[in-house]
Design a protein around this motif. Sequence first.
Motif, PDB file in Angstrom:
ATOM      1  N   UNK A 103      -5.391 -78.915 -73.974  1.00  0.00           N
ATOM      2  CA  UNK A 103      -4.453 -79.358 -72.951  1.00  0.00           C
ATOM      3  C   UNK A 103      -4.452 -78.351 -71.820  1.00  0.00           C
ATOM      4  N   UNK A 104      -4.430 -78.872 -70.606  1.00  0.00           N
ATOM      5  CA  UNK A 104      -4.297 -78.018 -69.425  1.00  0.00           C
ATOM      6  C   UNK A 104      -3.273 -78.654 -68.504  1.00  0.00           C
ATOM      7  N   UNK A 105      -2.241 -77.912 -68.160  1.00  0.00           N
ATOM      8  CA  UNK A 105      -1.254 -78.345 -67.185  1.00  0.00           C
ATOM      9  C   UNK A 105      -1.510 -77.619 -65.871  1.00  0.00           C
ATOM     10  N   UNK A 106      -1.349 -78.346 -64.774  1.00  0.00           N
ATOM     11  CA  UNK A 106      -1.447 -77.705 -63.466  1.00  0.00           C
ATOM     12  C   UNK A 106      -0.133 -77.929 -62.716  1.00  0.00           C
ATOM     13  N   UNK A 107       0.194 -76.976 -61.865  1.00  0.00           N
ATOM     14  CA  UNK A 107       1.338 -77.100 -60.960  1.00  0.00           C
ATOM     15  C   UNK A 107       0.779 -77.410 -59.580  1.00  0.00           C
ATOM     16  N   UNK A 108       1.239 -78.506 -58.979  1.00  0.00           N
ATOM     17  CA  UNK A 108       0.714 -78.912 -57.675  1.00  0.00           C
ATOM     18  C   UNK A 108       1.855 -79.203 -56.716  1.00  0.00           C
ATOM     19  N   UNK A 109       1.551 -79.125 -55.428  1.00  0.00           N
ATOM     20  CA  UNK A 109       2.528 -79.553 -54.423  1.00  0.00           C
ATOM     21  C   UNK A 109       1.780 -80.328 -53.343  1.00  0.00           C
ATOM     22  N   UNK A 110       2.530 -81.204 -52.690  1.00  0.00           N
ATOM     23  CA  UNK A 110       1.959 -82.051 -51.653  1.00  0.00           C
ATOM     24  C   UNK A 110       1.883 -81.290 -50.330  1.00  0.00           C
ATOM     25  N   UNK A 111       0.740 -81.400 -49.677  1.00  0.00           N
ATOM     26  CA  UNK A 111       0.544 -80.794 -48.360  1.00  0.00           C
ATOM     27  C   UNK A 111       0.457 -81.926 -47.341  1.00  0.00           C
ATOM     28  N   UNK A 112       1.346 -81.956 -46.392  1.00  0.00           N
ATOM     29  CA  UNK A 112       1.395 -83.033 -45.419  1.00  0.00           C
ATOM     30  C   UNK A 112       0.056 -83.192 -44.700  1.00  0.00           C
ATOM     31  N   UNK A 113      -0.510 -84.401 -44.815  1.00  0.00           N
ATOM     32  CA  UNK A 113      -1.769 -84.705 -44.150  1.00  0.00           C
ATOM     33  C   UNK A 113      -2.996 -84.142 -44.841  1.00  0.00           C
ATOM     34  N   UNK A 114      -2.791 -83.434 -45.960  1.00  0.00           N
ATOM     35  CA  UNK A 114      -3.951 -82.807 -46.618  1.00  0.00           C
ATOM     36  C   UNK A 114      -3.919 -82.998 -48.133  1.00  0.00           C
ATOM     37  N   UNK A 115      -3.160 -83.987 -48.603  1.00  0.00           N
ATOM     38  CA  UNK A 115      -3.165 -84.308 -50.020  1.00  0.00           C
ATOM     39  C   UNK A 115      -2.396 -83.309 -50.871  1.00  0.00           C
ATOM     40  N   UNK A 116      -3.009 -82.887 -51.955  1.00  0.00           N
ATOM     41  CA  UNK A 116      -2.359 -82.083 -52.966  1.00  0.00           C
ATOM     42  C   UNK A 116      -3.117 -80.778 -53.152  1.00  0.00           C
ATOM     43  N   UNK A 117      -2.392 -79.708 -53.482  1.00  0.00           N
ATOM     44  CA  UNK A 117      -3.046 -78.442 -53.789  1.00  0.00           C
ATOM     45  C   UNK A 117      -2.524 -77.906 -55.111  1.00  0.00           C
ATOM     46  N   UNK A 118      -3.410 -77.195 -55.825  1.00  0.00           N
ATOM     47  CA  UNK A 118      -3.062 -76.598 -57.113  1.00  0.00           C
ATOM     48  C   UNK A 118      -2.540 -75.187 -56.900  1.00  0.00           C
ATOM     49  N   UNK A 119      -1.416 -74.895 -57.551  1.00  0.00           N
ATOM     50  CA  UNK A 119      -0.785 -73.583 -57.411  1.00  0.00           C
ATOM     51  C   UNK A 119      -1.007 -72.703 -58.635  1.00  0.00           C
ATOM     52  N   UNK A 120      -1.185 -73.315 -59.784  1.00  0.00           N
ATOM     53  CA  UNK A 120      -1.374 -72.548 -61.010  1.00  0.00           C
ATOM     54  C   UNK A 120      -1.756 -73.471 -62.144  1.00  0.00           C
ATOM     55  N   UNK A 121      -2.247 -72.902 -63.227  1.00  0.00           N
ATOM     56  CA  UNK A 121      -2.665 -73.705 -64.364  1.00  0.00           C
ATOM     57  C   UNK A 121      -2.496 -72.912 -65.660  1.00  0.00           C
ATOM     58  N   UNK A 122      -2.204 -73.636 -66.731  1.00  0.00           N
ATOM     59  CA  UNK A 122      -2.146 -73.057 -68.060  1.00  0.00           C
ATOM     60  C   UNK A 122      -2.968 -73.952 -68.971  1.00  0.00           C
ATOM     61  N   UNK A 123      -3.692 -73.339 -69.888  1.00  0.00           N
ATOM     62  CA  UNK A 123      -4.602 -74.081 -70.769  1.00  0.00           C
ATOM     63  C   UNK A 123      -4.436 -73.571 -72.193  1.00  0.00           C
ATOM     64  N   UNK A 124      -4.539 -74.498 -73.154  1.00  0.00           N
ATOM     65  CA  UNK A 124      -4.504 -74.114 -74.561  1.00  0.00           C
ATOM     66  C   UNK A 124      -5.494 -74.965 -75.330  1.00  0.00           C
ATOM     67  N   UNK A 125      -6.266 -74.326 -76.198  1.00  0.00           N
ATOM     68  CA  UNK A 125      -7.217 -75.003 -77.074  1.00  0.00           C
ATOM     69  C   UNK A 125      -6.732 -74.861 -78.506  1.00  0.00           C
ATOM     70  N   UNK A 126      -6.640 -75.986 -79.213  1.00  0.00           N
ATOM     71  CA  UNK A 126      -6.039 -76.028 -80.542  1.00  0.00           C
ATOM     72  C   UNK A 126      -7.135 -76.110 -81.593  1.00  0.00           C
ATOM     73  N   UNK A 127      -6.955 -75.395 -82.720  1.00  0.00           N
ATOM     74  CA  UNK A 127      -7.947 -75.442 -83.785  1.00  0.00           C
ATOM     75  C   UNK A 127      -7.858 -76.780 -84.536  1.00  0.00           C
ATOM     76  N   UNK A 128      -8.858 -77.086 -85.388  1.00  0.00           N
ATOM     77  CA  UNK A 128      -8.916 -78.409 -86.037  1.00  0.00           C
ATOM     78  C   UNK A 128      -7.708 -78.718 -86.909  1.00  0.00           C
ATOM     79  N   UNK A 129      -7.069 -77.702 -87.449  1.00  0.00           N
ATOM     80  CA  UNK A 129      -5.936 -77.916 -88.343  1.00  0.00           C
ATOM     81  C   UNK A 129      -4.602 -77.942 -87.604  1.00  0.00           C
ATOM     82  N   UNK A 130      -4.642 -77.884 -86.272  1.00  0.00           N
ATOM     83  CA  UNK A 130      -3.417 -77.841 -85.463  1.00  0.00           C
ATOM     84  C   UNK A 130      -2.529 -76.671 -85.880  1.00  0.00           C
TER      85      UNK A 130
END
Length: 890
Positions: free
Chosen positions: A780-807
């Motif tokens: 899972x990866x979550x990103x934090x984004x905000x809208x930029x007027x006339x220029x769409x969306x930009x990413x401000x930060x991200x967090x990622x986690x990889x889970x083992x097979x047994x959770x």
Amino acid sequence: MSIRHLDALFAPASVAVFGASQRPSSVGATVWRNLHRNFPGRLYPVNPKHAALDGVKVYANVADLPEAPDLAVICTPATTVVPLIQALGERGTRAAIVVTAGLDKATRQAMLDAAKVHTLRILGPNCIGLLVPHLGLNASFAHIGALPGDLAFVSQSGALVTAMLDWAGSRGIGFSNFVSLGERADVDFGDMLDYLGSDPKTRAILLYIESVDESHKFMSAARAAARNKPVIVVKAGRSAAGQAAAASHTGALAGSDAVFDAAIARAGMLRVDTLHDLFLAAETLSRFRDGPSGPLIVLTNGGGAGVMAADAAAAEGVPLAVLDDALRARLDAVLPANWSHANPVDIIGDAPAERYVAALEALSHDTANAVLFIHAPTAIVPSSEIAQAMLPQVTAAPRRVLGCWLGDGAVAQARQTFRQAGVPDYNTPEEAVRAFNFLRTYRLHQEELLETPPARSAAHAPDLPAIRTIVSAVLADGRELLTEPEAKALLGAAGLPVVPTRVVGASADAAQAAADALGYPVVVKILSHAISHKSDVGGVRLNIGSASELREVCTSMLVRVRELRPDADVQGFTVQPMVRKKHAHELIIGASVDPVFGPVILFGAGGTAVEVLADRALSLPPLNTPLALAQIQRTRIAKLLKGYRDEPAADIDAIAQVLVSVSQLLADVPELAELDINPLLVNHEGAVALDARVRVSASQPAGAANFAIRPYPAELIETWDWQGQSVTLRPIRPEDEPQHRAFLEKLDPEDIRLRVFYSRRSIEHSELARLTQIDYAREMAFIATRHIEGDGEETLGTVRATVDPDNHTAEFGVIVRSDLKGSGLGHRLMDKMIEHLRARGTQRLVGTVLRINRGMLELAHHLGFQESHNPIDPDDYHTRFVSLDLQTDT
């Protein structure tokens, strides 16, 4: 899903062979001989009956070994396998190849239980073994070795492994890895795809599959690997029978092999029919993956060869490019007057090398089309000189040329020149065109791979309470099959277009009253819980134009149904208006549940001859509009739906919306077992369902949780008021790749160095694809984004986690744009991930942090993480290990 300890399997520093001997024709002797010949690492034969083999000391048992071997190869009787695995696990070995066959179910499970305690990975049992040619590792009892190369081959069939080694060796085909999976007790196709997908020595992965057991694991790994490199599959069993006892047309049509095809397409892989095509496709996709796949231009010095290529293109459905006036003018300027003036471009057999170069230069202005170059040797100029002269153009970026040198000895040097330059080369025009069609199919599958729709469409909201009421009432009544009125009511609640239907008792008077209210002409159908296919017993009558005709129809229908199905309890009739649509097509849309891949959706030509026509395409949910349109295009009837002569084009968007709605229904109603909408009547004005069958099951075989492909988790999207701005926190999507690249480019080099995610500012597309095209089940990866007027969306930060097979354990990394550090954004992202992992039952969240990264360590402490030395390397002074128990009460 894990590649844990697979490095010990594929790159061991030491190997122990249990059952090593010199007994002629024995498995242990063959494995020992194959390893002893070439393996450069430490090698330990184990057999209590020998003191030495080939001058190497033999050990009696695991305890006598001077060290824990990285890899153990077990060739001893079945009764010895479990004790050996136990002893090896306790000693510290992390991988074993169990060549031994004949393990019963109980022994096999005991073997897995003994290995699991020590996370010891097992290849097999009952396998040939594996070969890693560039390491000199041949841990197999194959009769022949493998040449080093960059293709990985993984086979479920042991016999095929030895045959393939023989076949490939005679043709000079080399491998990075060559694996026999055997019974796949532990290491399976999913593990192999995960490992080989990131292996830098492998440029393409070839699979021979007979069956898939864990569809979620397989699809997750396949989609991840296919984003990085071509994955090409041969699967046995195209002729497998469908579900003969199914209650719906869809259940009967959606045979498991057709479902496998749908899974391959959605995973971005390519399926071929033969082993020869496996290597043909590998040659094309690994050398020409980024080349154009539009209409083909054939450039040749022989008219006959050009005709053969054109015929092959027509048979394969590959379009040949039409030469426009500008291109013909450029060719006229460099070719003799008697050139073909069409595609194929025949430059005449007396062409010198300069003419080839000039013709290819003229064609190079049109970069949208690929060029198939076909050459037959002549006495005018040696083929090798032509190849050398064309080399600068055929190797120019982007690649546009595929080669076909006809003949053998006379063109051998030319063919070798092209191959060494990385140009895909084929023996015949037919082979070349077939390979090019593989590329076209592969591109379509890659497009589908990028689509990650949510389980539920935002276009409309179904009436779920009404749907639940219908389903619950049917199951409470002890039934699985819905009546036609119940089925139509369910579809109507789901937002699908249905024809109005009246339910009446089993009398002509009641039917007439309903018909008089609806208006003639009408359709009358028998209503019985026991009769699914009403037309089979004469239970359907169309276009009834008057009350007298209706009364006669109802009377005769009751008599006929009771004669043919005396066991069926007839509840009455359904009456509906006769829908007449000009320029209409009868289609079928349905759903069923495959025992391996779960819910599956069908589209095709409908009507009573649906099984005879067999024009259908399957797909795996979840669907969105692009995926639905792609499914429609895979059928023959799609050509008719586009319109022809005075027939207007059908409303394709309306069909696609029905498919998306069925996908949503499968996600929302886990009891949905089978669905038929047949016919779905469609013309240029829209679509309407005239008949429907639905079967439900209390075992709940559908539902989004049973989808082979995890939907985009739209339910995890939230907004957050941050510093007076609205920030969106959401799971990452494939289409975020451009803004993710922009985000990384704004990071300070020092911030990149301090994070565990990235080691450099410049990131290749394949790495960005891995970061943005994730499987939401194991990563899972979550990103934090905000809208930029006339220029769409930009990413401000991200967090990622990889889970083992047994959770059990998830490993995280978090990074915030350099100019936003200390703003609370990283803390909020970590809170979001912790909340998500707790909800899915993950036990522990861990991370490795550089000791000098005080900001991250302080954040971890604030969130409740415990800090310690690196457990993998306690002597590592530069990093710290942080961990958080997620399921403890606080």
